[in-house]
Enzyme design. Structure first.
Site, PDB file in Angstrom:
ATOM      1  N   HIS A 192     -19.379  43.194 -10.506  1.00 40.87           N
ATOM      2  CA  HIS A 192     -18.216  42.488 -11.077  1.00 40.87           C
ATOM      3  C   HIS A 192     -18.669  41.159 -11.707  1.00 40.87           C
ATOM      4  O   HIS A 192     -18.233  40.080 -11.299  1.00 40.87           O
ATOM      5  CB  HIS A 192     -17.146  42.236 -10.000  1.00 40.87           C
ATOM      6  CG  HIS A 192     -15.786  41.920 -10.588  1.00 40.87           C
ATOM      7  ND1 HIS A 192     -14.616  42.366 -10.029  1.00 40.87           N
ATOM      8  CD2 HIS A 192     -15.430  41.192 -11.681  1.00 40.87           C
ATOM      9  CE1 HIS A 192     -13.586  41.925 -10.755  1.00 40.87           C
ATOM     10  NE2 HIS A 192     -14.062  41.197 -11.763  1.00 40.87           N
ATOM     11  N   ARG A 216     -10.799  46.943 -14.141  1.00 44.75           N
ATOM     12  CA  ARG A 216     -10.531  46.977 -12.711  1.00 44.75           C
ATOM     13  C   ARG A 216     -10.916  48.346 -12.156  1.00 44.75           C
ATOM     14  O   ARG A 216     -10.755  49.381 -12.815  1.00 44.75           O
ATOM     15  CB  ARG A 216      -9.047  46.724 -12.417  1.00 44.75           C
ATOM     16  CG  ARG A 216      -8.602  45.275 -12.608  1.00 44.75           C
ATOM     17  CD  ARG A 216      -9.201  44.340 -11.561  1.00 44.75           C
ATOM     18  NE  ARG A 216      -8.761  42.961 -11.698  1.00 44.75           N
ATOM     19  CZ  ARG A 216      -9.451  42.009 -12.342  1.00 44.75           C
ATOM     20  NH1 ARG A 216     -10.605  42.286 -12.914  1.00 44.75           N
ATOM     21  NH2 ARG A 216      -8.997  40.771 -12.380  1.00 44.75           N
TER      22      ARG A 216
END
Ligand code: NDP
Ligand code: OXD
Length: 306
Positions: A269, A221
Site C-alpha cells: 500500500h 482498495r
C-alpha cells in the site's frame, strides 16, 4: 479557532508543528479523550469516540484521498468532509502504474530471471497495439495516470460514472458502457473509490470479460477485488498476472497465496503516499477558505461515498 488532530499510526509531532506553522492564529492540539470542542479536525482512521465527543465540528479533513473507512463512522451531520485532493499523490500514482505497465509490457521480470540464470536472451517485442490499458476511475488520480500512460503511446481507455473528455483517452461512462470498456481492455488499472457500487467490482464475471492475457493493476482498495477469482483466472491462463498494492486485509497476512504467486507482484500500500508538507499546505489553505465561507475543492459527497 481550534483544530484537533487525530491520526492513527501517524507520528503526530511533525503534523502538529506543521499545522501550527501554517495556521499561526489557530490552537492546534493532539486529540485526547475528553478534549475541548474544536472547530476543525484533521484525521486518519479516528475512533468513533472521537466524533461522538466532537459533534460541533465544522470541517473534517482526511489525510488521504480515500474516505471509505471514514464514512463507516457516524460523522457530525453539519461537518464538511474533505479528502486530500492530489497533494503530491497523482505523480506518485502515475509513476507506479506506468512502471507496472511497462515492466509487464517489456517483460522485464523475464529478462531479470534470465540474467539471474546467466542467460543472454532476447524475447520477441510485444505489440503496443495488443496492450490497450483501461483505467477505472478518471478522478484526480485516474486522469493523471491515463495521461501519463498516453505519453508512452499506449492505447488508453477510461471509465467513470459521469461522461468525460480527456484528449487521447477513449472514455466510457456508467454501468451501460462497462462491458464495452472491459471488452476493449487488456491491462486493467483500478483507481475507483471504494463505495457500495464499486465493492467487488473486479470479480470472475467482470474480469473474464477482459481480453485474453489480461493484466490487473489494483492501486485503489483491496475490497474492489475478489482475490480468489483473480487467482482462478490467472491459474486458468485467462489473465497473465497482476500487480497489487492494496488488499482486503492489510498488512497482507503471512500465509496469503499472493505472497508466493509467481505471476503476482505485491507492494505494501505504497503506490501514492500522503506527503506531509504538501498535505498541510492544502489543508491549512482549505481551513482558512472554509472560515471565510469560500468554496473549496475536494468536498466529499457522503451519500455518494466519495
Ligand atoms: P476521485 O474521487 O477524484 O475519483 C474517483 C473516480 O472514480 C471518478 O472519476 C468517479 O467518476 C469514478 N467513480 C466513482 N464511482 C464510480 C462508479 N460507480 N462507476 C464508475 N466510476 C466511478 O478519487 P481519486 O482519484 O483522488 O482517488 C481514487 C482512489 O484511489 C481513492 O478513493 C483511494 O481509494 C485510492 N487511493 C489509493 C492510494 C494508494 O496508495 N494505494 C493512495 C490514494 C488514493 P466521476 O468522475 O464521474 O465522479
Ligand atoms: C489514500 C491512501 O486513500 O493512501 O490516500 O490509500
Amino acid at each position: 479557532m481550534k483544530i484537533t488532530f487525530c491520526c492513527a499510526e501517524t507520528n503526530a509531532e511533525p503534523w502538529l508543528a506543521g499545522l501550527r506553522a501554517a495556521l499561526p492564529e489557530a490552537q492546534v492540539d493532539l486529540w485526547q479523550p475528553g478534549a475541548a470542542p474544536a472547530d476543525h479536525a484533521v484525521v486518519w482512521a479516528p475512533p468513533q469516540q472521537f466524533f461522538d465527543e466532537q459533534p460541533q465540528l465544522k470541517g473534517v479533513f482526511n489525510i488521504g484521498a480515500g474516505v471509505d473507512a471514514l464514512l463507516k463512522l457516524r460523522l457530525p451531520a453539519q461537518a464538511t468532509v474533505v479528502r486530500l485532493d492530489d497533494a503530491g499523490m497523482s505523480v506518485q500514482m502515475a509513476e507506479y502504474v506506468c512502471h507496472a505497465v511497462i515492466r509487464h509490457f517489456r517483460e522485464f521480470d523475464g529478462y531479470e530471471a534470465d540474467v539471474n540464470a546467466g542467460k543472454w536472451s532476447y524475447r520477441k517485442p510485444s505489440e503496443r497495439a495488443d496492450f490497450p490499458v483501461g483505467v477505472m476511475g478518471l478522478g484526480v488520480l485516474g486522469e493523471r495516470v491515463a495521461k501519463a500512460l498516453k505519453q508512452f503511446d499506449f492505447s488508453v481507455l477510461g471509465w467513470s460514472r459521469s461522461v468525460k473528455a480527456i484528449a487521447g483517452v477513449c472514455c466510457f461512462a456508467g454501468t451501460a458502457q462497462f462491458k464495452d470498456f472491459l471488452a476493449a481492455t487488456k491491462v486493467l488499472v483500478n483507481l475507483l473509490p471504494l463505495t457500495p457500487d464499486t465493492r467487488d467490482i473486479m470479480r470472475l464475471e467482470t474480469l473474464s470479460q477482459l481480453q485474453r492475457g489480461g493484466y490487473i493493476i489494483n492501486v485503489a482498495r483491496g475490497a474492489h477485488l475478489v482475490e480468489e477469482d483473480l487467482i482462478t483466472l490467472i491459474d486458468s491462463g485467462h489473465l497473465a498476472g497482476a500487480t497489487l498494492d492494496v488488499f482486503r486485509s492489510e498488512p497482507l497476512p503471512a500465509q496469503h497465496p499472493f505472497w508466493q504467486h509467481p505471476k503476482i507482484t505485491v507492494t505494501p500500500h505504497t503506490s501514492a503516499r500522503t506527503l506531509r508538507d504538501e498535505s498541510i499546505v492544502q489543508i491549512a489553505g482549505k481551513i482558512m477558505a472554509l472560515e471565510r465561507r469560500e468554496s473549496i475543492a475536494g468536498i466529499v459527497d457522503t451519500v455518494r461515498g466519495y
